[in-house]
Design an enzyme around this catalytic site. Structure first.
Site, PDB file in Angstrom:
ATOM      1  N   ASP A   1       0.869  -1.162   0.000  1.00  0.00           N
ATOM      2  CA  ASP A   1       0.000   0.000   0.000  1.00  0.00           C
ATOM      3  C   ASP A   1       0.925   1.238   0.000  1.00  0.00           C
ATOM      4  O   ASP A   1       2.112   1.121   0.327  1.00  0.00           O
ATOM      5  CB  ASP A   1      -0.862  -0.044   1.265  1.00  0.00           C
ATOM      6  CG  ASP A   1      -1.602   1.242   1.506  1.00  0.00           C
ATOM      7  OD1 ASP A   1      -2.252   1.735   0.582  1.00  0.00           O
ATOM      8  OD2 ASP A   1      -1.521   1.760   2.644  1.00  0.00           O
TER       9      ASP A   1
ATOM     10  N   ASP B   1      -0.257   5.086   0.826  1.00  0.00           N
ATOM     11  CA  ASP B   1      -0.568   6.086   1.858  1.00  0.00           C
ATOM     12  C   ASP B   1      -0.620   5.451   3.242  1.00  0.00           C
ATOM     13  O   ASP B   1      -1.385   4.516   3.481  1.00  0.00           O
ATOM     14  CB  ASP B   1      -1.911   6.751   1.546  1.00  0.00           C
ATOM     15  CG  ASP B   1      -1.862   7.528   0.245  1.00  0.00           C
ATOM     16  OD1 ASP B   1      -1.024   8.436   0.151  1.00  0.00           O
ATOM     17  OD2 ASP B   1      -2.631   7.216  -0.678  1.00  0.00           O
TER      18      ASP B   1
ATOM     19  N   ASN C   1      -0.011  10.696  -7.969  1.00  0.00           N
ATOM     20  CA  ASN C   1       0.430  10.887  -6.584  1.00  0.00           C
ATOM     21  C   ASN C   1       1.550   9.925  -6.195  1.00  0.00           C
ATOM     22  O   ASN C   1       2.479  10.305  -5.478  1.00  0.00           O
ATOM     23  CB  ASN C   1      -0.750  10.711  -5.628  1.00  0.00           C
ATOM     24  CG  ASN C   1      -1.739  11.862  -5.722  1.00  0.00           C
ATOM     25  OD1 ASN C   1      -1.493  12.840  -6.416  1.00  0.00           O
ATOM     26  ND2 ASN C   1      -2.867  11.730  -5.045  1.00  0.00           N
TER      27      ASN C   1
HETATM   28  C1  XBP Z   1      -5.518   6.036   0.654  1.00  0.00           C
HETATM   29  C2  XBP Z   1      -6.695   6.832   0.343  1.00  0.00           C
HETATM   30  C3  XBP Z   1      -6.558   7.973  -0.555  1.00  0.00           C
HETATM   31  C4  XBP Z   1      -5.830   9.167  -0.031  1.00  0.00           C
HETATM   32  C5  XBP Z   1      -6.082  10.335  -0.939  1.00  0.00           C
HETATM   33  O1  XBP Z   1      -5.940   4.722   1.007  1.00  0.00           O
HETATM   34  O2  XBP Z   1      -7.781   6.525   0.784  1.00  0.00           O
HETATM   35  O3  XBP Z   1      -7.857   8.358  -0.904  1.00  0.00           O
HETATM   36  O4  XBP Z   1      -6.320   9.496   1.262  1.00  0.00           O
HETATM   37  O5  XBP Z   1      -5.743  10.056  -2.252  1.00  0.00           O
HETATM   38  P1  XBP Z   1      -4.943   3.476   0.914  1.00  0.00           P
HETATM   39  P2  XBP Z   1      -6.691  10.440  -3.498  1.00  0.00           P
HETATM   40  O6  XBP Z   1      -3.714   3.820   1.700  1.00  0.00           O
HETATM   41  O7  XBP Z   1      -5.718   2.359   1.555  1.00  0.00           O
HETATM   42  O8  XBP Z   1      -4.664   3.203  -0.543  1.00  0.00           O
HETATM   43  O9  XBP Z   1      -7.257  11.807  -3.230  1.00  0.00           O
HETATM   44  O10 XBP Z   1      -5.781  10.396  -4.684  1.00  0.00           O
HETATM   45  O11 XBP Z   1      -7.764   9.380  -3.535  1.00  0.00           O
HETATM   46 MG    MG Z   2      -2.921   3.032   3.520  1.00  0.00          MG
END
Ligand code: XBP
Ligand code: MG
Length: 230
Positions: free
Chosen positions: A8, A10, A124
Site C-alpha cells: 500500500d 498512503d 500521486n
Molecule cells: C488512501 C486513500 C486515498 C488518499 C487520498 O488509502 O484513501 O484516498 O487518502 O488520495 P490506501 P486520493 O492507503 O488504503 O490506498 O485523493 O488520490 O484518492
Molecule cells: Mg494506507
C-alpha cells in the site's frame, strides 16, 4: 518466504495523509468552499477510501439529498487537490517511513518481487516515489495498480486482484503490507496474507485478521536508511 511483497502507499510507504489533508483544504478554499477538514474529522472521513469518494461522502453528510457539488464539480475539485498534493510532495518532500528503504533493499536481495496496490492515483505515487526513490522508481516494481484503474476501491479486493494477475502469482505466495482496516480487508478478500504496520491515522483499527502487526519497519535492518537507497 513470500515471492512478492505488495505495498500500500498512503500510511504504509509514507505518512502522506497530512499532505493529502492540506491539499484538500487548499482546494476547498481556492474553490470558494467554506469546508475545512481538521484532523479529527479527517480521521472519520478516511473510512471512505478515495479522494473523490471522500469529497462526495462529506458533501452528503452535510447536505443530505441535495449535495452542494455535481459529479463534474467533485471531479474538478479532486483534480485541483491532486495538483496541489503533487506540488506539496515535490517541493516539501515526504520521506518514506523509517525502515522502508531497508525493507525494499532486503526484499530485492532475497529475490522477492515488489508491487504496489493503492487507492490513490498514479500521479500521486509518481510524485512521492520520484522524490523518495528517484525518477526510475517504477523499474523496481513489477506491478503498480492505482485506485482509478480498477472498478472498486479498497476495501474491495479489485486492486489486489489486478496486481496478482500482473504478478501471475496466487495470493498465498505474496505478502500485502498495509496500514488500515480497509487495506487489510481488501488484501484479505484477494486471498493475500497481510502485514500491518500501524500508521498515524489508523493505529486503532481492528487488525485481528492480519498475519502480523508491527509499529514500524525499523527491525528490518540496522543499516541507516540512506545506505540502502540504491
Ligand atoms: C488512501 C486513500 C486515498 C488518499 C487520498 O488509502 O484513501 O484516498 O487518502 O488520495 P490506501 P486520493 O492507503 O488504503 O490506498 O485523493 O488520490 O484518492
Ligand atoms: Mg494506507
Amino acid at each position: 518466504q513470500a515471492r512478492a511483497l505488495i505495498f500500500d502507499v498512503d500510511g504504509t510507504l509514507a505518512e502522506t495523509e497530512e499532505a493529502h489533508r492540506e491539499a484538500f483544504n487548499t482546494a476547498f478554499a481556492e474553490a470558494g468552499l467554506d469546508w475545512r477538514w481538521d484532523r479529527a474529522l479527517y480521521k472519520e472521513l478516511l473510512r471512505v477510501t478515495g479522494g473523490k469518494e471522500r469529497i462526495r461522502a462529506f458533501d452528503v453528510s452535510r447536505n443530505g439529498a441535495s449535495p452542494q457539488l455535481s459529479d463534474p464539480e467533485v471531479a474538478e475539485l479532486h483534480r485541483a487537490k491532486t495538483k496541489l498534493y503533487a506540488e506539496l510532495i515535490t517541493n516539501g518532500g515526504c520521506s518514506l517511513r523509517p525502515g522502508v528503504h531497508a525493507l525494499l533493499a532486503a526484499a530485492r536481495k532475497r529475490g522477492q518481487s515488489l508491487a504496489i496496490a493503492t487507492t490513490t492515483s498514479r500521479a500521486n505515487i509518481d510524485a512521492l516515489l520520484t522524490v523518495a526513490l528517484g525518477k526510475d522508481w517504477a523499474q523496481r516494481f513489477v506491478a503498480v495498480v492505482a485506485g482509478d484503474e480498477v472498478r472498486n476501491k479498497k476495501p474491495a479486493p479489485d486492486v489486489y486482484l489486478k496486481v496478482l494477475s500482473e504478478l501471475n502469482l496466487p495470493g498465498s505466495q505474496c505478502l500485502a503490507i498495509e496500514d488500515s482496516g480497509n487495506g487489510l480487508a481488501s488484501a484479505s478478500a484477494a486471498g493475500i496474507p497481510v502485514l500491518i504496520s500501524r500508521s498515524a491515522y489508523f493505529s486503532d483499527d481492528d487488525f485481528s485478521g492480519a498475519a502480523f502487526t508491527i509499529d514500524d519497519f525499523t527491525f528490518i535492518s540496522d543499516e541507516p536508511d540512506h545506505n540502502v537507497n540504491a
